[in-house]
Design an enzyme around this catalytic site. Structure first.
Site, PDB file in Angstrom:
ATOM      1  CB  SER A  52      -0.852   0.144   1.249  1.00 48.77           C
ATOM      2  OG  SER A  52      -0.081  -0.198   2.378  1.00 48.77           O
ATOM      3  CD  GLU A 187      -7.696  -5.277   1.438  1.00 47.62           C
ATOM      4  OE1 GLU A 187      -6.851  -5.728   1.281  1.00 47.62           O
ATOM      5  OE2 GLU A 187      -8.080  -4.498   0.803  1.00 47.62           O
TER       6      GLU A 187
HETATM    7  O1  KIV Z   1      -0.549  -3.389   1.376  1.00 48.84           O
HETATM    8  C1  KIV Z   1      -1.101  -3.583   2.586  1.00 48.84           C
HETATM    9  O2  KIV Z   1      -1.281  -2.429   3.252  1.00 48.84           O
HETATM   10  C2  KIV Z   1      -1.916  -4.468   2.680  1.00 48.84           C
HETATM   11  C3  KIV Z   1      -3.075  -4.136   3.803  1.00 48.84           C
HETATM   12  C4  KIV Z   1      -4.240  -3.232   2.932  1.00 48.84           C
HETATM   13  C5  KIV Z   1      -3.693  -5.467   4.290  1.00 48.84           C
HETATM   14  O3  KIV Z   1      -2.196  -5.390   2.235  1.00 48.84           O
END
Ligand code: KIV
Length: 272
Positions: A52, A187
């Site tokens: 993310s 998720e």
């Molecule tokens: O990349 C990320 O932060 C994630 C979360 C949304 C679980 O995979």
């Protein structure tokens, strides 16, 4: 200062024991040393160095442009700041397209200090999961809404609403556990599916938008601090813990406390 000193570092065994005792654990993303230090000394058990970061740090509109080098860089930063949390790190898009590549990419993250690597997908990950686990690399399998597949899925939407899709997801989670996965992350799935998978599995299940019954919860740090980039729609499962906190540490502590007490997620953060 209210920072907490851990009695001992969090391990996979810690999470498994917590699941057995019905104790919830809190997880949060972090991408640098300073935030890793504050997160890990605020009662949060697991840090995710998530891809993310492509959206919240790099300004992309998806996680697809994130490279393995990016992940290794941020993993190294987080390791330096960490105070005893278990660190998971994401294998980015196309860094685990086959088994051999999974091993090489995961090894790079483990050398940088990860304790667990996270891969997105379902039963097709079984062979890589087995290979990594046999070679000493613990795996978290990320199921449900898998942002690296956003172009195939067609949008950030709830997965597993259709009963057949839900049954497949339960079956695939069992296959991944059987293949050696140490953690399953779910998720954006309906509450009942989150509950079923958590009850059927022996390994800890972490949820994000997966209801209150999973063993642990996770959020993207920027979301829970109320600073989601303006280009991203704030998901329903997000709660802004900064709104009632005095400072960032207070927000992290309030989040950890709310997860452990069962106050978060509340019905308004869940999909039925
Ligand atoms: O990349 C990320 O932060 C994630 C979360 C949304 C679980 O995979």
């Amino acid at each position: 200062m209210s920072s907490q000193t851990r009695k001992s570092p969090v391990s996979l065994n810690t999470l498994t024991r917590m699941k057995a005792r019905g104790e919830r654990f809190a997880s949060l993303t972090a991408y640098d040393a300073l935030f890793a230090e504050i997160v890990s000394s605020s009662g949060i058990d697991v840090i995710l160095v998530g891809d993310s970061l492509g959206m919240v740090l790099q300004g992309h509109d998806s996680t697809l442009p994130v490279t393995l080098d990016d992940m290794v860089y941020h993993m190294n930063c987080v390791r330096r700041g960490n105070n005893g949390a278990l660190i998971m790190a994401d294998l980015p898009f196309m860094s685990y397209a086959n088994e051999e590549q999974s091993l090489e990419s995961a090894a790079a993250l483990m050398r940088a200090g990860a304790h667990v690597v996270k891969l997105e997908g379902g039963a097709w990950l079984a062979e890589s999961t087995r290979l990594l686990t046999e070679r000493g690399i613990p795996v978290c399998a990320h199921m449900g809404l898998t942002p690296q597949s956003i172009n195939r899925i067609g949008g950030y939407r709830v997965q597993g609403r259709d009963p057949n899709q839900a049954n497949d997801m339960v079956a695939e989670a069992l296959i991944l556990q059987e293949s050696g996965a140490s953690i399953i992350l779910l998720e954006c799935v309906p509450v009942e599916l989150g509950r079923t998978i958590t009850e059927r599995l022996d390994v800890p299940v972490i949820g994000i938008g997966a209801g209150p019954h999973t063993d642990g919860q996770i959020m993207v740090m920027h979301d829970m601090l109320g600073i989601t980039p303006s280009t991203i729609r704030v998901p329903k499962f997000v709660k802004n813990f900064m709104a009632e906190a005095q400072d960032v540490r207070g927000a992290f502590e309030a989040y950890a406390e709310a997860v452990k007490s069962g106050a978060f997620p509340a019905p308004e953060h869940c999909f039925t």
